[in-house]
Motif scaffolding. Sequence first.
Motif, PDB file in Angstrom:
ATOM      1  N   GLU A 159       0.826  -1.216   0.000  1.00 59.25           N
ATOM      2  CA  GLU A 159       0.000   0.000   0.000  1.00 59.25           C
ATOM      3  C   GLU A 159       0.856   1.260   0.000  1.00 59.25           C
ATOM      4  OE1 GLU A 159      -2.403  -0.697   3.409  1.00 59.25           O
ATOM      5  OE2 GLU A 159      -3.554  -2.312   2.441  1.00 59.25           O
ATOM      6  N   ALA A 160       1.944   1.245   0.773  1.00 53.91           N
ATOM      7  CA  ALA A 160       2.841   2.400   0.806  1.00 53.91           C
ATOM      8  C   ALA A 160       3.519   2.609  -0.545  1.00 53.91           C
ATOM      9  CB  ALA A 160       3.885   2.219   1.909  1.00 53.91           C
ATOM     10  N   MET A 161       3.961   1.510  -1.139  1.00 54.89           N
ATOM     11  CA  MET A 161       4.643   1.617  -2.432  1.00 54.89           C
ATOM     12  C   MET A 161       3.689   2.043  -3.546  1.00 54.89           C
ATOM     13  SD  MET A 161       7.410  -1.478  -2.503  1.00 54.89           S
ATOM     14  CE  MET A 161       8.857  -1.402  -1.430  1.00 54.89           C
ATOM     15  N   GLU A 162       2.434   1.639  -3.425  1.00 55.57           N
ATOM     16  CA  GLU A 162       1.432   2.065  -4.406  1.00 55.57           C
ATOM     17  C   GLU A 162       1.307   3.587  -4.402  1.00 55.57           C
ATOM     18  OE1 GLU A 162      -3.337   1.400  -5.330  1.00 55.57           O
ATOM     19  OE2 GLU A 162      -2.254  -0.045  -4.093  1.00 55.57           O
ATOM     20  N   LYS A 163       1.380   4.177  -3.218  1.00 57.21           N
ATOM     21  CA  LYS A 163       1.317   5.641  -3.111  1.00 57.21           C
ATOM     22  C   LYS A 163       2.585   6.285  -3.674  1.00 57.21           C
ATOM     23  CE  LYS A 163      -1.559   5.558   1.062  1.00 57.21           C
ATOM     24  NZ  LYS A 163      -1.566   5.791   2.530  1.00 57.21           N
ATOM     25  N   ILE A 164       3.717   5.681  -3.356  1.00 61.39           N
ATOM     26  CA  ILE A 164       4.992   6.246  -3.800  1.00 61.39           C
ATOM     27  C   ILE A 164       5.132   6.183  -5.321  1.00 61.39           C
ATOM     28  CG2 ILE A 164       7.507   5.918  -3.756  1.00 61.39           C
ATOM     29  CD1 ILE A 164       7.091   4.858  -0.837  1.00 61.39           C
ATOM     30  N   PHE A 165       4.853   4.997  -5.891  1.00 62.89           N
ATOM     31  CA  PHE A 165       5.035   4.800  -7.338  1.00 62.89           C
ATOM     32  C   PHE A 165       3.837   5.264  -8.172  1.00 62.89           C
ATOM     33  CE2 PHE A 165       7.863   1.377  -5.585  1.00 62.89           C
ATOM     34  CZ  PHE A 165       9.055   1.957  -5.991  1.00 62.89           C
ATOM     35  N   LYS A 172       1.145   3.758  -8.897  1.00 61.54           N
ATOM     36  CA  LYS A 172       0.697   2.708  -9.812  1.00 61.54           C
ATOM     37  C   LYS A 172       0.276   1.492  -9.004  1.00 61.54           C
ATOM     38  CE  LYS A 172       3.997   0.555 -12.140  1.00 61.54           C
ATOM     39  NZ  LYS A 172       5.213   0.292 -12.930  1.00 61.54           N
ATOM     40  N   LYS A 173      -0.582   0.682  -9.589  1.00 67.70           N
ATOM     41  CA  LYS A 173      -1.067  -0.519  -8.923  1.00 67.70           C
ATOM     42  C   LYS A 173      -0.004  -1.617  -8.963  1.00 67.70           C
ATOM     43  CE  LYS A 173      -5.330   0.767  -7.948  1.00 67.70           C
ATOM     44  NZ  LYS A 173      -5.812   0.827  -6.554  1.00 67.70           N
ATOM     45  N   PRO A 174       0.104  -2.406  -7.896  1.00 63.96           N
ATOM     46  CA  PRO A 174       1.033  -3.542  -7.936  1.00 63.96           C
ATOM     47  C   PRO A 174       0.553  -4.600  -8.925  1.00 63.96           C
ATOM     48  CG  PRO A 174      -0.285  -3.600  -5.933  1.00 63.96           C
ATOM     49  CD  PRO A 174      -0.600  -2.303  -6.613  1.00 63.96           C
ATOM     50  N   ARG A 175       1.458  -5.452  -9.336  1.00 62.98           N
ATOM     51  CA  ARG A 175       1.107  -6.487 -10.320  1.00 62.98           C
ATOM     52  C   ARG A 175       0.163  -7.547  -9.758  1.00 62.98           C
ATOM     53  NH1 ARG A 175       6.677  -8.356 -13.059  1.00 62.98           N
ATOM     54  NH2 ARG A 175       7.700  -7.349 -11.309  1.00 62.98           N
ATOM     55  N   LEU A 176       0.203  -7.717  -8.447  1.00 66.27           N
ATOM     56  CA  LEU A 176      -0.647  -8.711  -7.769  1.00 66.27           C
ATOM     57  C   LEU A 176      -0.412 -10.122  -8.296  1.00 66.27           C
ATOM     58  CD1 LEU A 176      -4.025  -6.717  -7.541  1.00 66.27           C
ATOM     59  CD2 LEU A 176      -2.103  -6.766  -5.921  1.00 66.27           C
ATOM     60  N   GLU A 177       0.867 -10.437  -8.541  1.00 65.55           N
ATOM     61  CA  GLU A 177       1.246 -11.769  -9.008  1.00 65.55           C
ATOM     62  C   GLU A 177       1.957 -12.512  -7.870  1.00 65.55           C
ATOM     63  OE1 GLU A 177       3.481 -11.764 -12.652  1.00 65.55           O
ATOM     64  OE2 GLU A 177       2.460  -9.951 -13.337  1.00 65.55           O
ATOM     65  N   PRO A 178       1.357 -13.571  -7.343  1.00 67.35           N
ATOM     66  CA  PRO A 178       2.015 -14.332  -6.277  1.00 67.35           C
ATOM     67  C   PRO A 178       3.320 -14.957  -6.766  1.00 67.35           C
ATOM     68  CG  PRO A 178      -0.311 -14.929  -6.465  1.00 67.35           C
ATOM     69  CD  PRO A 178       0.025 -14.110  -7.670  1.00 67.35           C
ATOM     70  N   GLY A 179       4.264 -15.134  -5.836  1.00 65.20           N
ATOM     71  CA  GLY A 179       5.463 -15.922  -6.129  1.00 65.20           C
ATOM     72  C   GLY A 179       6.542 -15.235  -6.925  1.00 65.20           C
ATOM     73  N   LEU A 180       6.503 -13.900  -7.058  1.00 64.02           N
ATOM     74  CA  LEU A 180       7.532 -13.229  -7.856  1.00 64.02           C
ATOM     75  C   LEU A 180       8.918 -13.364  -7.227  1.00 64.02           C
ATOM     76  CD1 LEU A 180       5.743  -9.957  -9.032  1.00 64.02           C
ATOM     77  CD2 LEU A 180       6.275 -11.988 -10.377  1.00 64.02           C
ATOM     78  N   SER A 181       9.000 -13.334  -5.887  1.00 62.69           N
ATOM     79  CA  SER A 181      10.313 -13.471  -5.256  1.00 62.69           C
ATOM     80  C   SER A 181      10.886 -14.853  -5.517  1.00 62.69           C
ATOM     81  CB  SER A 181      10.216 -13.221  -3.746  1.00 62.69           C
ATOM     82  OG  SER A 181       9.392 -14.189  -3.125  1.00 62.69           O
ATOM     83  N   HIS A 182      10.013 -15.857  -5.607  1.00 60.85           N
ATOM     84  CA  HIS A 182      10.481 -17.206  -5.913  1.00 60.85           C
ATOM     85  C   HIS A 182      11.035 -17.258  -7.329  1.00 60.85           C
ATOM     86  CE1 HIS A 182      10.878 -21.505  -5.741  1.00 60.85           C
ATOM     87  NE2 HIS A 182      10.038 -21.681  -6.734  1.00 60.85           N
ATOM     88  N   GLN A 183      10.382 -16.524  -8.250  1.00 63.09           N
ATOM     89  CA  GLN A 183      10.888 -16.464  -9.622  1.00 63.09           C
ATOM     90  C   GLN A 183      12.264 -15.812  -9.651  1.00 63.09           C
ATOM     91  OE1 GLN A 183       7.986 -14.671 -12.277  1.00 63.09           O
ATOM     92  NE2 GLN A 183       6.332 -15.739 -11.245  1.00 63.09           N
ATOM     93  N   LEU A 184      12.464 -14.780  -8.810  1.00 67.02           N
ATOM     94  CA  LEU A 184      13.764 -14.129  -8.734  1.00 67.02           C
ATOM     95  C   LEU A 184      14.806 -15.099  -8.210  1.00 67.02           C
ATOM     96  CD1 LEU A 184      12.768 -10.625  -7.318  1.00 67.02           C
ATOM     97  CD2 LEU A 184      13.602 -11.125  -9.616  1.00 67.02           C
TER      98      LEU A 184
END
Length: 269
Positions: free
Chosen positions: A95-101, A103-115
């Motif tokens: 929520e904080a980053m949405e305000k800063i950027f 823009k809406k987050p991608r809302l995709e689970p597991g992105l850190s696992h992909q990284l």
Amino acid sequence: MRKPIIYLISDSLGETAEKVIKSALLQFVNGQEYEIIRMPYVEDQEKLKQVLDSASCDRAIVGYTLVNPDLRYFVKHQAIERGLEAIDIIGPTLEAMEKIFKKKPRLEPGLSHQLDEAYFKRIEAIEFAVKYDDGRDPRGIEQADIVLVGVSRTSKTPLSQFLALKSFKVANVPIVPEVDPPEELFQTDSRKCIGLKISSEKLNSIRKERLKALGLKENANYAAPKRIDEEIAFFDQIVDRLGCPVIDVSHKAVEETANLILHLLNVNN
């Protein structure tokens, strides 16, 4: 004091939730004084209800990493109804980053696992480049994404490492007139082979510097013009037989050559 039970709910593996909760728990208890129950891949309200019912029975703490704001809202209010202590681990940050950027987050689970997968793929490529450097084991030729072919001092090793950082598995094969290249080189797909050519003058200069660095005389056969011409002629025969692309590295930095290699591979693919 009873042993605390912590339910960790996630729409992916739940590794992030576990790391955060364990770090916080260490400030209060040691590893033997609590129990963590991980509930991964929870992506609907019905499953959330079941998990929260179980948490209620165990009088557990609930930690959750859910990227979907509707599911986060659901957990928050269901936890209040059940009198559960629930910790939204990722929601406030999103929520904080949405305000800063803005823009809406991608809302995709597991992105850190992909990284993580990308990281381990890169490490695997680096280990591959070391293992199959300088023709140590010809079995790597078939497994490689890219095979570099060239005489000594044509930047085969630094190129292999540079490309490995981009997650490409690279094997390199030294070309020496007295030694026939491994048969595996001629049996693999020539489209992934790249010849590294260099002018005799440039190679002579590089090899003289190499000999000086080793404390050897500059007039050693390794840097002799006649010897260099023989090696280059043999190299030309090998790459002609392979029918692979050739890059002149005489006046190119490693980064420039690497980009040309990737461009050639894209063209050939």
